[in-house]
Design a protein around this motif. Structure first.
Motif, PDB file in Angstrom:
ATOM      1  N   UNK A   1      40.707  99.151 -28.736  1.00  0.00           N
ATOM      2  CA  UNK A   1      40.074  99.468 -27.445  1.00  0.00           C
ATOM      3  C   UNK A   1      39.618 100.915 -27.361  1.00  0.00           C
TER       4      UNK A   1
ATOM      5  N   UNK B   1      43.817  96.858 -18.407  1.00  0.00           N
ATOM      6  CA  UNK B   1      44.825  96.954 -19.454  1.00  0.00           C
ATOM      7  C   UNK B   1      46.043  97.734 -18.974  1.00  0.00           C
ATOM      8  N   UNK B   2      45.802  98.744 -18.118  1.00  0.00           N
ATOM      9  CA  UNK B   2      46.938  99.535 -17.631  1.00  0.00           C
ATOM     10  C   UNK B   2      47.791  98.693 -16.681  1.00  0.00           C
TER      11      UNK B   2
ATOM     12  N   UNK C   1      41.364  92.121 -23.216  1.00  0.00           N
ATOM     13  CA  UNK C   1      41.678  92.526 -21.847  1.00  0.00           C
ATOM     14  C   UNK C   1      40.684  93.600 -21.444  1.00  0.00           C
ATOM     15  N   UNK C   2      40.028  93.453 -20.298  1.00  0.00           N
ATOM     16  CA  UNK C   2      39.100  94.491 -19.853  1.00  0.00           C
ATOM     17  C   UNK C   2      39.833  95.832 -19.711  1.00  0.00           C
ATOM     18  N   UNK C   3      39.138  96.912 -20.057  1.00  0.00           N
ATOM     19  CA  UNK C   3      39.787  98.222 -20.085  1.00  0.00           C
ATOM     20  C   UNK C   3      40.423  98.580 -18.750  1.00  0.00           C
ATOM     21  N   UNK C   4      39.780  98.202 -17.666  1.00  0.00           N
ATOM     22  CA  UNK C   4      40.311  98.585 -16.360  1.00  0.00           C
ATOM     23  C   UNK C   4      41.585  97.819 -16.028  1.00  0.00           C
TER      24      UNK C   4
ATOM     25  N   UNK D   1      53.114 101.519 -22.968  1.00  0.00           N
ATOM     26  CA  UNK D   1      53.748 101.075 -21.731  1.00  0.00           C
ATOM     27  C   UNK D   1      55.255 100.997 -21.897  1.00  0.00           C
TER      28      UNK D   1
ATOM     29  N   UNK E   1      51.030  93.244 -26.039  1.00  0.00           N
ATOM     30  CA  UNK E   1      50.446  94.415 -25.389  1.00  0.00           C
ATOM     31  C   UNK E   1      51.474  95.497 -25.093  1.00  0.00           C
ATOM     32  N   UNK E   2      52.749  95.093 -24.900  1.00  0.00           N
ATOM     33  CA  UNK E   2      53.746  96.097 -24.534  1.00  0.00           C
ATOM     34  C   UNK E   2      54.387  96.743 -25.768  1.00  0.00           C
TER      35      UNK E   2
ATOM     36  N   UNK F   1      53.864  94.342 -17.770  1.00  0.00           N
ATOM     37  CA  UNK F   1      54.517  93.677 -18.899  1.00  0.00           C
ATOM     38  C   UNK F   1      55.652  94.520 -19.480  1.00  0.00           C
ATOM     39  N   UNK F   2      55.533  95.845 -19.288  1.00  0.00           N
ATOM     40  CA  UNK F   2      56.455  96.749 -19.982  1.00  0.00           C
ATOM     41  C   UNK F   2      57.918  96.433 -19.690  1.00  0.00           C
TER      42      UNK F   2
ATOM     43  N   UNK G   1      44.859  91.861 -27.636  1.00  0.00           N
ATOM     44  CA  UNK G   1      44.781  92.816 -26.535  1.00  0.00           C
ATOM     45  C   UNK G   1      43.357  93.306 -26.317  1.00  0.00           C
TER      46      UNK G   1
ATOM     47  N   UNK H   1      48.081  95.430 -16.488  1.00  0.00           N
ATOM     48  CA  UNK H   1      48.813  94.381 -17.197  1.00  0.00           C
ATOM     49  C   UNK H   1      49.908  94.992 -18.055  1.00  0.00           C
ATOM     50  N   UNK H   2      49.574  96.079 -18.757  1.00  0.00           N
ATOM     51  CA  UNK H   2      50.547  96.716 -19.629  1.00  0.00           C
ATOM     52  C   UNK H   2      51.755  97.199 -18.857  1.00  0.00           C
ATOM     53  N   UNK H   3      51.511  97.820 -17.703  1.00  0.00           N
ATOM     54  CA  UNK H   3      52.621  98.313 -16.902  1.00  0.00           C
ATOM     55  C   UNK H   3      53.522  97.184 -16.442  1.00  0.00           C
TER      56      UNK H   3
END
Lengths: 496, 383
Positions: B95, A316-317, A311-314, B58, B26-27, A323-324, A308, A319-321
């Motif tokens: 991170x 990560x949200x 993944x660029x910090x900007x 997430x 990641x999740x 993927x959730x 993880x 992609x994470x969202x």
């Protein structure tokens, strides 16, 4: 076969013999007519639907029956207006040729039968290319008729330098194979290798030129095609002028070209029609799409499963969202979508064009939108898979595109199971494989390995004409220069 | 064919090794975005520390992705473990963008924590560090509505966008440790505090080794930067006496006479060079060449002639030299050398290696002569 049947014989005997050979075939197929002329019986026979009936009536039968004196076999050969007459007294010959559209004439009690080829060849007319699409430049594509194809090639390359060798392949059902190259340019060893390989093919029958290319390829276990398959006469001509060798097979609309390197699969003839700067940009775009097509989805899987941090910090949200909500691990998710895309692609290829297009649209919407809404995949993955599918479509050659489709799946699995290490391992294997692959004994990864910087400008870029006067040396052409460097850049203005 | 069989066999065997690799999907992890470490204030539990972390996690249900958790322990690892008890996912440090240390720890010295962080390969060395006033928890627990983004992003943004290049106060873990182990050089870190419910980078902490010994204002940081390195695009606010410009003034301000007027100057580029002139008397010279652009002034002084421009340059030079002398005095009193004069001394001195203690003794006695070369490049158009 009955050994005791020999010429000369009665017409009835011949008729019963021929008919016995075509025993279970329909009677309508075999035409066997007996004419009485000047008290002699003349038999005319052949296979009805192979024969051009117009020619038969006006040029063969009318002169035959209108003559006032008696016919002899020699007279037939000399006086009938066909160029391809021959005589034989071998019954096996008759059987061999009758199926090729020959018409036989036999005058009772003569020693020989006379035959003429009145073959009516059914073929489709020359058409625009379907599988390799060209935007500017010649659009013509090969047909299934070898004769037409050779005609086209001679038209494109009207030089005595062009050699078209003929080899018959197939023990049971022989098929004509042609090797085509420029005598003064093509490497002699390569020509000999190609000829020898084709001559040594020991098979009962040959389906197509693609089959032949598999029989003679350097390594049948390779993931990559070793011969460039094309249906564009212009492309074949272009590569022949480069010093490569083309092979055409009867009844096949595809020619294949060897030796071919990995990077030659990303060249199109269109590059030569465009200005050098545009052509270079397009070619680089196509080369950049190789890693995109192969590694984008595996990278997504590897990074999201194990790394993880990459993944660029900007991002990560985002992609994470996305993927959730997905219930599967990234590897299953990626395989699922890739499989869907492949299904769509295969269905599109198999279905008739009109239905295929509808399928594409429906499938695209369903797979793209609905699967994200249903929470089966993340929308980031949809973009990635779509991008890599697009990238694999940019390859001008269908074969190498198919290779990429196949290679992507093991890479995804490696990435999903072992992460970036697995992916790196896969890439290493791929590179090793490419390094060891050969095409007609020439290195597949040239000009990268062995390194030939001189050839970069013909493989990776296009350069202005004044710098483009050399042929790529990796194919070892007999003539390196295409034209003089000085003359190429001369501009002559006619002044008043 | 044999070769292929071998490869297939190898691949097959390697499938048994799959479970040896730890996945970090990641999740299924809580990604720490910003972290804070505070020391306990009461005497009874003086060895206890508290970590507070802003974490991305997430889930489908949650509207907000950031959650703040905290835990207590005697080590950072222990405190994180404690914090994990209130988080549904494992917390991972890969991170972290920013780490704040509470004032209590900063005054005690936080090298032990830094060192463990630097040794952990999973912790990014490029995270920024800062000091929190009065403690990190308060800043990291700030309501998201107040700053309209998550706190990690917010503090990171403050540091990122308010210091160009790698000038102070932009200090990564790596930078901090580099300066710390550099003998004759001391660190400066930004201090964050909550002003009007919003975290603010108000001042800066001057370190002696790993302990805070004093505070520096933003203006003083600019001066430190100008002595130590190349500075580009930085604002300088100075008060200039009115006297010499009296004749250039276009009109008097409502008849009111002022003694001083304020100028806003933009440092286009400043470069510096420091030399040790006399090693026995500890005399240094620092040449700074500053290109300036006038962006604001409170009096209506018209800079029409070369004369008035030269005059301003002279006044700026006088003013800056004054400030630099004051700053040097201040740091000398605190026995911390943020300029890194000790490095020049160490470089020049022969024989025994310099130690930090030795330089702490010598630093209050050094003399620095500042040679400023001020060039006012532009004074017209203001954007």
């Amino acid at each position: 076969m009955d050994k005791d049947i020999k010429f000369p014989l009665k017409v009835e005997e011949l008729e019963s013999y021929i008919k016995s050979k075509f025993e279970n075939n329909s009677d309508e197929d075999l035409m066997f007519s007996i004419y009485h002329h000047q008290n002699k019986k003349i038999a005319v026979f052949g296979i009805r639907y192979l024969i051009d009936s117009n020619n038969l009536g006006s040029y063969l039968l009318s002169p035959l029956l209108e003559r006032q004196t008696t016919w002899t076999a020699d007279a037939l050969l000399n006086e009938l207006p066909f160029e391809n007459g021959s005589s034989t007294n071998n019954l096996d010959d008759i059987l061999d040729k009758i199926i090729l559209g020959f018409v036989y004439l036999y005058i009772e009690d003569e020693q020989n039968v006379i035959c003429y080829s009145l073959m009516q060849e059914e073929e489709r007319s020359l058409d625009k290319s379907e599988t390799e699409s060209v935007i500017i430049g010649p659009q013509l594509s090969f047909t299934e008729s070898l004769k037409t194809n050779l005609n086209v090639m001679r038209q494109i390359l009207p030089t005595a330098d062009l050699v078209i060798e003929k080899i018959m392949v197939g023990n049971a059902i022989p098929r004509e194979v042609r090797i085509i190259y420029l005598k003064s340019v093509a490497n002699k060893d390569d020509v000999n290798t190609m000829r020898q390989r084709i001559e040594e093919v020991d098979v009962e029958e040959l389906e197509d030129s693609t089959t032949l290319s598999q029989y003679i390829s350097d390594s049948t276990y390779s993931l990559f095609p070793q011969f460039y398959l094309t249906e564009l006469p212009a492309h074949l001509a272009y590569t022949i002028k480069e010093g490569k060798i083309g092979v055409m097979v009867e009844n096949s609309p595809n020619a294949f070209i060897g030796p071919s390197t990995f990077f030659s699969f990303f060249e199109t003839t269109e590059d030569t029609y465009l200005e050098w700067l545009q052509a270079t940009s397009l070619r680089i775009l196509r080369l950049v799409s190789i890693p995109l097509a192969l590694f984008l989805t595996p990278l997504y899987v590897a990074i999201l499963t194990y790394r993880y941090e990459l993944v660029p910090s900007d991002l990560i949200i985002t992609i994470g969202q996305s993927r959730a909500g997905v219930p599967f691990p990234p590897i299953i998710e990626a395989l699922l979508i890739e499989l869907m895309i492949e299904l769509l692609r295969e269905a599109g290829a198999r279905l008739p064009t009109k239905i295929g297009q509808t399928m594409g649209i429906v499938g695209g919407i369903v797979i793209g939108q609905a699967s994200v809404d249903a929470g089966l995949t993340s929308n980031v993955l949809i973009i990635i898979v779509a991008a890599s599918a697009l990238a694999s479509f940019t390859t001008p050659n269908y074969l190498i595109g198919t290779s990429f489709r196949v290679i992507r799946f093991p890479l995804i699995i490696l990435a999903g199971l072992y992460g970036l290490i697995g992916l790196t391992f896969g890439v290493c294997l791929l590179v090793i494989h490419l390094l060891t692959t050969e095409s007609l004994g020439r290195p597949y990864l040239a000009p990268l390995y062995p390194l030939r910087l001189q050839d970069f400008k013909r493989v990776f870029f296009r350069v202005p004409p004044s710098h483009n006067y050399r042929r790529a040396s990796m194919y070892r052409p007999r003539q390196h220069k295409r034209y003089s460097k000085q003359d190429a850049s001369k501009i002559r203005n006619i002044k008043k | 064919m044999k070769k292929i069989l071998k490869i297939v066999w190898l691949l097959f065997i390697s499938f048994f090794l799959i479970s040896c690799i730890q996945t970090q999907a990641i999740e299924n992890i809580g990604i720490i975005n910003a972290a804070g470490v505070d020391g306990a204030e009461s005497e009874t539990e003086s060895n206890l520390i508290e970590t507070t972390m802003a974490v991305f996690q997430f889930t489908t249900e949650a509207e907000e992705n950031t959650k703040t958790v905290s835990g207590k322990g005697t080590t950072i690892k222990g405190a994180v473990k404690d914090a994990e008890m209130s988080s549904i996912y494992k917390l991972v440090p890969g991170k972290i963008k920013l780490m704040l240390f509470g004032e209590v720890i900063a005054e005690k010295g936080f090298l032990p924590f830094m060192d463990t962080l630097a040794r952990d390969p999973r912790v990014p060395d490029l995270m920024y560090i800062g000091v929190a006033h009065p403690n990190a928890k308060e800043i990291l627990m700030i309501e998201e509505e107040n700053i309209s983004t998550d706190v990690g992003q917010f503090l990171h943004g403050i540091i990122e966008h308010h210091s160009n290049d790698h000038n102070i106060p932009r200090k990564t873990l790596q930078d901090f440790l580099h300066v710390y182990y550099d003998i004759g050089h001391d660190n400066i870190l930004p201090i964050f505090e909550i002003v009007n419910d919003v975290p603010k980078h108000s001042k800066n902490a001057l370190f002696q080794g790993d302990k805070v010994v004093g505070e520096l204002s933003q203006e003083e940081i600019t001066l430190v930067n100008m002595v130590e390195r190349t500075v580009k695009d930085q604002l300088l606010e100075l008060s200039i006496p009115m006297g010499p410009f009296a004749e250039s003034t276009e009109y008097k301000e409502n008849g009111q006479q002022v003694d001083e007027f304020e100028v806003g100057l933009n440092v286009i580029k400043s470069t510096s060079k420091t030399k040790l002139k006399d090693i026995n008397n500890l005399e240094f010279t620092t040449d700074i060449k500053i290109q300036l652009r006038l962006v604001e002034q409170t009096a209506e002084v018209a800079f029409k002639s070369q004369k008035s421009i030269k005059l301003l340059e002279k006044e700026v030079k006088k003013n800056l030299e004054n400030h630099l002398d004051k700053l040097l005095k201040k740091t000398q009193e605190l026995e911390a050398d943020p300029f890194g004069y000790g490095r020049h001394y160490r470089k020049t001195r022969q024989g025994k290696d310099l130690t930090n203690d030795e330089w702490r003794e010598k630093f209050p006695d050094i003399n620095v002569k500042y040679n400023l070369d001020i060039i006012l490049v532009r004074h017209g158009a203001i954007d």
